[in-house]
Write a protein that holds these residues in place. Sequence first.
Motif, PDB file in Angstrom:
ATOM      1  N   LEU A 134     -77.540  22.574  13.092  1.00  0.00           N
ATOM      2  CA  LEU A 134     -78.961  22.217  12.957  1.00  0.00           C
ATOM      3  C   LEU A 134     -79.127  20.891  12.228  1.00  0.00           C
ATOM      4  CD1 LEU A 134     -80.436  25.642  11.716  1.00  0.00           C
ATOM      5  CD2 LEU A 134     -80.144  24.872  14.066  1.00  0.00           C
ATOM      6  N   SER A 135     -80.259  20.229  12.499  1.00  0.00           N
ATOM      7  CA  SER A 135     -80.562  19.010  11.744  1.00  0.00           C
ATOM      8  C   SER A 135     -81.048  19.435  10.354  1.00  0.00           C
ATOM      9  CB  SER A 135     -81.652  18.212  12.449  1.00  0.00           C
ATOM     10  OG  SER A 135     -82.875  18.921  12.359  1.00  0.00           O
ATOM     11  N   PHE A 136     -81.142  18.473   9.439  1.00  0.00           N
ATOM     12  CA  PHE A 136     -81.561  18.814   8.079  1.00  0.00           C
ATOM     13  C   PHE A 136     -82.978  19.420   8.085  1.00  0.00           C
ATOM     14  CE2 PHE A 136     -83.164  18.068   3.816  1.00  0.00           C
ATOM     15  CZ  PHE A 136     -82.104  18.512   3.046  1.00  0.00           C
ATOM     16  N   GLY A 137     -83.861  18.810   8.889  1.00  0.00           N
ATOM     17  CA  GLY A 137     -85.250  19.302   8.974  1.00  0.00           C
ATOM     18  C   GLY A 137     -85.294  20.726   9.501  1.00  0.00           C
ATOM     19  N   GLU A 138     -84.476  21.007  10.519  1.00  0.00           N
ATOM     20  CA  GLU A 138     -84.429  22.358  11.097  1.00  0.00           C
ATOM     21  C   GLU A 138     -83.884  23.359  10.077  1.00  0.00           C
ATOM     22  OE1 GLU A 138     -83.713  21.436  15.865  1.00  0.00           O
ATOM     23  OE2 GLU A 138     -82.003  21.439  14.518  1.00  0.00           O
ATOM     24  N   LYS A 139     -82.845  22.923   9.348  1.00  0.00           N
ATOM     25  CA  LYS A 139     -82.271  23.814   8.319  1.00  0.00           C
ATOM     26  C   LYS A 139     -83.331  24.177   7.285  1.00  0.00           C
ATOM     27  CE  LYS A 139     -77.510  22.174   8.300  1.00  0.00           C
ATOM     28  NZ  LYS A 139     -76.503  21.441   7.549  1.00  0.00           N
ATOM     29  N   LYS A 140     -84.104  23.162   6.887  1.00  0.00           N
ATOM     30  CA  LYS A 140     -85.125  23.372   5.867  1.00  0.00           C
ATOM     31  C   LYS A 140     -86.172  24.388   6.374  1.00  0.00           C
ATOM     32  CE  LYS A 140     -86.092  21.264   1.897  1.00  0.00           C
ATOM     33  NZ  LYS A 140     -85.386  20.504   0.919  1.00  0.00           N
ATOM     34  N   LYS A 141     -86.569  24.219   7.631  1.00  0.00           N
ATOM     35  CA  LYS A 141     -87.556  25.111   8.235  1.00  0.00           C
ATOM     36  C   LYS A 141     -87.011  26.542   8.282  1.00  0.00           C
ATOM     37  CE  LYS A 141     -90.772  23.886  11.906  1.00  0.00           C
ATOM     38  NZ  LYS A 141     -90.887  23.317  13.235  1.00  0.00           N
ATOM     39  N   ASP A 158     -88.512  24.414  -3.950  1.00  0.00           N
ATOM     40  CA  ASP A 158     -87.866  23.385  -4.759  1.00  0.00           C
ATOM     41  C   ASP A 158     -87.642  22.142  -3.901  1.00  0.00           C
ATOM     42  OD1 ASP A 158     -86.609  22.053  -6.749  1.00  0.00           O
ATOM     43  OD2 ASP A 158     -84.906  23.425  -6.970  1.00  0.00           O
ATOM     44  N   GLU A 159     -88.332  21.096  -4.213  1.00  0.00           N
ATOM     45  CA  GLU A 159     -88.249  19.817  -3.483  1.00  0.00           C
ATOM     46  C   GLU A 159     -88.294  20.019  -1.964  1.00  0.00           C
ATOM     47  OE1 GLU A 159     -88.414  16.997  -4.895  1.00  0.00           O
ATOM     48  OE2 GLU A 159     -87.711  17.255  -6.942  1.00  0.00           O
ATOM     49  N   PRO A 160     -89.363  20.607  -1.444  1.00  0.00           N
ATOM     50  CA  PRO A 160     -89.363  20.923  -0.013  1.00  0.00           C
ATOM     51  C   PRO A 160     -89.333  19.710   0.909  1.00  0.00           C
ATOM     52  CG  PRO A 160     -91.524  21.309  -0.950  1.00  0.00           C
ATOM     53  CD  PRO A 160     -90.617  21.003  -2.095  1.00  0.00           C
ATOM     54  N   THR A 161     -89.868  18.564   0.450  1.00  0.00           N
ATOM     55  CA  THR A 161     -89.942  17.416   1.376  1.00  0.00           C
ATOM     56  C   THR A 161     -88.821  16.405   1.155  1.00  0.00           C
ATOM     57  OG1 THR A 161     -91.497  16.402  -0.163  1.00  0.00           O
ATOM     58  CG2 THR A 161     -92.444  17.547   1.735  1.00  0.00           C
ATOM     59  N   ALA A 162     -87.904  16.699   0.220  1.00  0.00           N
ATOM     60  CA  ALA A 162     -86.828  15.735  -0.069  1.00  0.00           C
ATOM     61  C   ALA A 162     -85.939  15.550   1.157  1.00  0.00           C
ATOM     62  CB  ALA A 162     -85.993  16.228  -1.248  1.00  0.00           C
ATOM     63  N   ASN A 163     -85.602  14.314   1.464  1.00  0.00           N
ATOM     64  CA  ASN A 163     -84.690  13.922   2.565  1.00  0.00           C
ATOM     65  C   ASN A 163     -85.207  14.254   3.962  1.00  0.00           C
ATOM     66  OD1 ASN A 163     -82.783  13.086   0.640  1.00  0.00           O
ATOM     67  ND2 ASN A 163     -82.034  15.197   0.462  1.00  0.00           N
ATOM     68  N   LEU A 164     -86.504  14.486   4.095  1.00  0.00           N
ATOM     69  CA  LEU A 164     -87.029  14.794   5.434  1.00  0.00           C
ATOM     70  C   LEU A 164     -87.606  13.535   6.085  1.00  0.00           C
ATOM     71  CD1 LEU A 164     -88.936  18.171   4.969  1.00  0.00           C
ATOM     72  CD2 LEU A 164     -86.713  17.801   6.018  1.00  0.00           C
ATOM     73  N   ASP A 165     -87.495  13.466   7.415  1.00  0.00           N
ATOM     74  CA  ASP A 165     -88.126  12.350   8.120  1.00  0.00           C
ATOM     75  C   ASP A 165     -89.638  12.609   8.156  1.00  0.00           C
ATOM     76  OD1 ASP A 165     -88.867  13.775  10.658  1.00  0.00           O
ATOM     77  OD2 ASP A 165     -86.709  14.073  10.709  1.00  0.00           O
ATOM     78  N   VAL A 167     -91.907  13.082  10.425  1.00  0.00           N
ATOM     79  CA  VAL A 167     -92.429  14.151  11.298  1.00  0.00           C
ATOM     80  C   VAL A 167     -92.119  15.524  10.698  1.00  0.00           C
ATOM     81  CG1 VAL A 167     -92.273  15.191  13.599  1.00  0.00           C
ATOM     82  CG2 VAL A 167     -92.262  12.702  13.356  1.00  0.00           C
ATOM     83  N   SER A 168     -90.863  15.725  10.271  1.00  0.00           N
ATOM     84  CA  SER A 168     -90.472  17.008   9.662  1.00  0.00           C
ATOM     85  C   SER A 168     -91.285  17.261   8.399  1.00  0.00           C
ATOM     86  CB  SER A 168     -88.990  17.014   9.304  1.00  0.00           C
ATOM     87  OG  SER A 168     -88.221  16.693  10.410  1.00  0.00           O
ATOM     88  N   ARG A 169     -91.548  16.179   7.653  1.00  0.00           N
ATOM     89  CA  ARG A 169     -92.312  16.310   6.406  1.00  0.00           C
ATOM     90  C   ARG A 169     -93.723  16.816   6.708  1.00  0.00           C
ATOM     91  NH1 ARG A 169     -95.790  13.316   3.681  1.00  0.00           N
ATOM     92  NH2 ARG A 169     -95.784  13.421   1.396  1.00  0.00           N
TER      93      ARG A 169
END
Lengths: 272, 235
Positions: A134-141, A158-165, A167-169
């Motif tokens: 999975l991509s980082f954004g997908e993993k976060k979701k 905890d830091e939900p938007t860190a390192n997201l592009d 669109v994912s943000r």
Amino acid sequence: MDAIAVRNLSYAYEDRNVLENLTFNIKEGQITSILGPNGAGKTTLFLNLVGILRGRGIIKLFGRDIREYDRRELSKTINMVFQNPDDQLFMPTVFDDIAFGLINLGYDDVEKRVERILKKFEIEHLRDRYPHHLSFGEKKKVAIASVVSMNPRILLLDEPTANLDPVSREELIKIIKDLNRDGMTIVIATHDTELALKSDRVMILNRKIIKEGTPKEIFSDLTLLKENGLDAPQIVKLFIKLGLEIPTDEEEAVKIIKSYLNIGPTSSKPCL
Amino acid sequence: MKHHLIDRYYYLDSFIHKLDPRAKLIGILILVFSIVLLKNVFASMLALIVSLTLLLISRLPLRFAFEQLKYGLIFLLALFVIMMIFGHKPLEMLLRAMSALILLFVAFATSRFDVSIKALDRIGFPNKLTQILMFSYRYIFVFAEEYEKLSIALRMKSFERKTNIFTFDTIAKIIASLFIRSYERAENVYRAMVLKGYKGNPGMLSDFRLTLRDFLFIAISLYLAISFHVISWMQ
């Protein structure tokens, strides 16, 4: 009603104090952002709130002392999404990961619940995928979905938007708002001041609670933010410089600008 | 970054692929246990032929099979040479070990690895062992990615691998850094598990169904396992 009530909470790693005498309340159904520089104790505070770490002081969830909850009850009352999704997605597939908590909490209709949450988060296509694909954004979701599936009344992010592009943000912010609309109390530890601007309450934490208030109250004090290693969002700084009321989102910003242009004094009108 | 290991061809359509993973593992484990107990070269040779036949039936690309098995085979050949030097008769050992290796490869390469773990769990493998396998499979790729990132960082700093103390020292430091990260990650993963109500059992759902084909496979495996020993005894 207070979802979280903390009284005189202190925590130390060996001889280093990380949290010093924290006292605060968080109302049920609100989105609260906790801002603070690195090492301010945000994650430690979260780990105390979910009962993983035990500091000195009292933590009450919905009026009941955290020590009176058993683990299963506590997981259904308050849960946490970690900063790094690789720490949270430990099962071989997305389906297994979401099912894991549900099985442990003793639900009978695990499969149905997993399918429901996959649909809610629009991640049905990831159902049988391995987390390492999975991509980082997908993993976060998926990490959020796996925690939300247990339907906790309070969700700590905890830091939900860190390192997201971008669109994912945006997708993630929409998910947070939707969850809150469904009645979930949400607490976010973040450096993302743009995200904090959209919450109901903001707290500045730097081992102690430095200040607490609405986003407008917090972000209008630029000196305090700077003293604590933070900065206000660009839009806030612009509006402060223009001497205008601070907006919390783009729509409000447009309204304020329009009303300013229509009725503001022409002589001091800035060039926008 | 996409990584694949042994289950790259889990989706192929062969008799072995179609088997219920539990039946496949039971049948193959019966064969493996029977083969490792053989004490005869001829029977061991037959076992190797059966293993290779199963590999062919599975339709797994032979090049892929060789790539996956080569390190195991190199190890066995080295062992073979050492045993020859010390005056043992290692041919039997080599044939038996090769057969077992090929059989286990066929078992795990024809199902998704997560499905194989669930099947092991369902056929009564020790819970701790299946959990170790499950976490290893999940995190081996995370560590591989971290190692890759560190290697790139080294290359960006003009590091070149040579046979000198500096290279060994640098690689040792990288490994130490990976160990520390693993330790910290293990702590966080455990916390995440506790938050999901973990109390020692990995909650896993599975949807396995046994058919006539599966019973047939187990019966054939059992028949072959016994036959190897009858042949061995007759020789």
